[in-house]
Design a protein around this motif. Structure first.
Motif: not given
Length: 512
Positions: A367-370, A375-377, A479-484
């Protein structure tokens, strides 16, 4: 050869027309521009066709002498004569002057075919994102940063840079491209005296990420990527990159001095440029505010995943501690309680909870990296656009207004001097200062239009980047799909294990 033109014999008007319509990049005239020049005349199409037949062109261009020959033939046709190269042999004294209007009015002919190409950016987000990628890594022992370049200019190069090198690079880049979006640098140190829960290690990591975003936005910018400053910063391996950067800027100057259309920018701008700028600026401001809120929520989700990882790990450790308690049971409980057996089973569960903790931590990093980083860039780019708008208003426009005010004061002084006679020397000095100020105002006006021209292009760059929203959403969903999926698999493995450990009554189906 009959009808050939000697450059030394052409009138000044011919040279003025040539300068007005020739390409800025070389000494030739585009055939398309020449054809529009012919259309300005009142000559019939049949005669214009004859003139075109007598004029040589190569690869879509006319040479200077070919244009001079064409101008002479146009003049003959306008006099009612046959536009024949043989008639030019009779023009011994001076070539005839065609009626084409003031040369300065002809510059528009040159701009028409390329106006859209010059003003409009043809890049796509995918093309920008596949450009050179720069990785920024820390070298703690040197207290510096290590730039890893993946296929930069078709070379794999690694260079060492300190924060002060970034600082100088940012300084000269802002001087070179004052009218473009130049991302800001992160602070070098944490602000002293400010209460914060961020550790020094976390701050350095945040700064590394921010420097990575900065250098990648610069390396992918359509007007920065090929500039000598950027090439120097990303490839120079000498001992003093800062001096090299400053010397490079001194040789080239700012973009206004090197851009071939800088002084002609006004001619390329749409009539409603100010209205377009105001509308776009307000829209981008709203987009910026919304993306900041999205980033804040994404950061909280990533932080919750990390907190979940810590909680799961501690939960497993507490189970292990509970199971490791070797205290003997009192006789009152030992005869009827299964706690002794149950307690032994708890120790092995810490392994599964450690795996769950690791999966949750991986989820937080994804979530932080992807998500957060993407969003920050984009937020860095949006903020640099807002900074550019402020530079335009507080810099170029403000300096222009000050110059006009100063010019008005000088003119009033001049009028006073003519009414009240003063020494001739002081009057001449005042006249000289007025001329200098007029030149300064003219330059500022040109810079103002060039600033608007660049703003128009940089606004397009923001809209080119907007589809990054789909990249961000895709990364978030993935990220959510993979994490869950990964955590669900561990929970599913844990469920039957509880039945084996504790027997049928394991609490999975029978709520309290």
């Amino acid at each position: 050869m009959a009808g050939e033109i000697n450059e030394g014999s052409v009138p000044a008007y011919y040279r003025e027309v040539y300068e007005a319509i020739r390409c800025r990049t070389d000494e030739r005239v585009q055939v398309e521009v020449f054809q529009r020049l012919l259309q300005r005349t009142d000559i019939s199409k049949a005669v214009l066709g004859q003139i075109a037949e007598h004029v040589d062109s190569t690869d879509g261009f006319l040479s200077k002498l070919s244009l001079y020959k064409a101008l002479a033939l146009i003049a003959l046709a306008q006099q009612g004569k046959q536009p024949s190269p043989k008639l030019l042999e009779n023009c011994i004294q001076e070539l005839p002057k065609p009626q084409l209007g003031e040369p300065r009015e002809l510059t528009a002919l040159r701009m028409q075919p390329t106006q859209e190409d010059v003003l409009t950016m043809s890049h796509t987000l995918d093309k920008l994102l596949v450009r050179d990628t720069v990785q920024v890594e820390l070298i703690p022992e040197k207290k510096g940063l290590f730039l890893k370049h993946v296929e930069y200019q078709h070379y794999k190069i690694s260079v060492y840079r300190r924060y002060s090198d970034f600082d100088v690079f940012h300084e000269v880049l802002l001087q070179r491209f004052a009218y473009r979006v130049v991302p800001a640098l992160p602070p070098k140190r944490m602000l002293k005296g400010v209460l914060t829960s961020v550790s020094e290690r976390d701050f350095i990591e945040c700064r590394r990420r921010a420097l990575g975003r900065f250098i990648n936005l610069v390396a992918r910018h359509p007007f920065f990527s090929e500039d000598e400053l950027v090439k120097t910063f990303l490839t120079f391996s000498g001992s003093d990159v800062q001096s090299k950067l400053r010397d490079s800027y001194k040789k080239t100057g700012d973009e206004f001095m090197t851009n071939r259309i800088a002084t002609l920018a006004k001619e390329y701008l749409p009539a409603d440029i100010q209205a377009q700028f105001s509308t776009s600026r307000e829209l981008i401001r709203n987009i910026h505010n919304s993306f900041q809120k999205l980033r804040d929520r994404a950061e909280k989700m990533a932080e919750r995943s990390k907190e979940n990882a810590t909680d799961l790990l501690m939960f497993g450790r507490e189970l292990s501690t509970l199971g490791s308690d070797g205290s003997s049971l009192p006789s009152l409980a030992s005869s009827q309680s299964t706690w002794g057996t149950l307690r032994q089973s708890l120790k092995s569960l810490s392994v599964e909870f450690a795996v769950l903790s690791d999966k949750a931590a991986q989820q937080g990093r994804r979530e932080e990296d992807d998500v957060v980083e993407k969003l920050n860039i984009f937020l860095d780019l949006l903020q640099s656009y807002r900074d550019l708008c402020e530079r335009h208003e507080k810099g170029v426009l403000h300096e222009h207004q000050r110059a006009l005010h100063k010019y008005g004061m000088m003119k009033r002084q001049m009028m006073s001097a003519t009414v009240q006679p003063k020494e001739q020397a002081s009057v001449e000095q005042l006249e000289s200062r007025i001329v200098q100020q007029e030149n300064a105002i003219q330059t500022m006006e040109l810079r103002n239009y060039f600033s608007l021209f660049c703003l128009h292009q940089e606004t397009q760059l923001i809209f080119i980047y907007l589809p990054i929203t789909s990249h961000i959403l895709g990364a978030f969903v993935n990220s959510q799909v993979q994490g869950h999926r990964e955590m669900g698999a561990v929970w599913n493995e844990l469920q039957p294990k509880l039945g084996c450990l504790f027997g049928g009554n394991n609490g999975l189906k029978t709520p309290i």
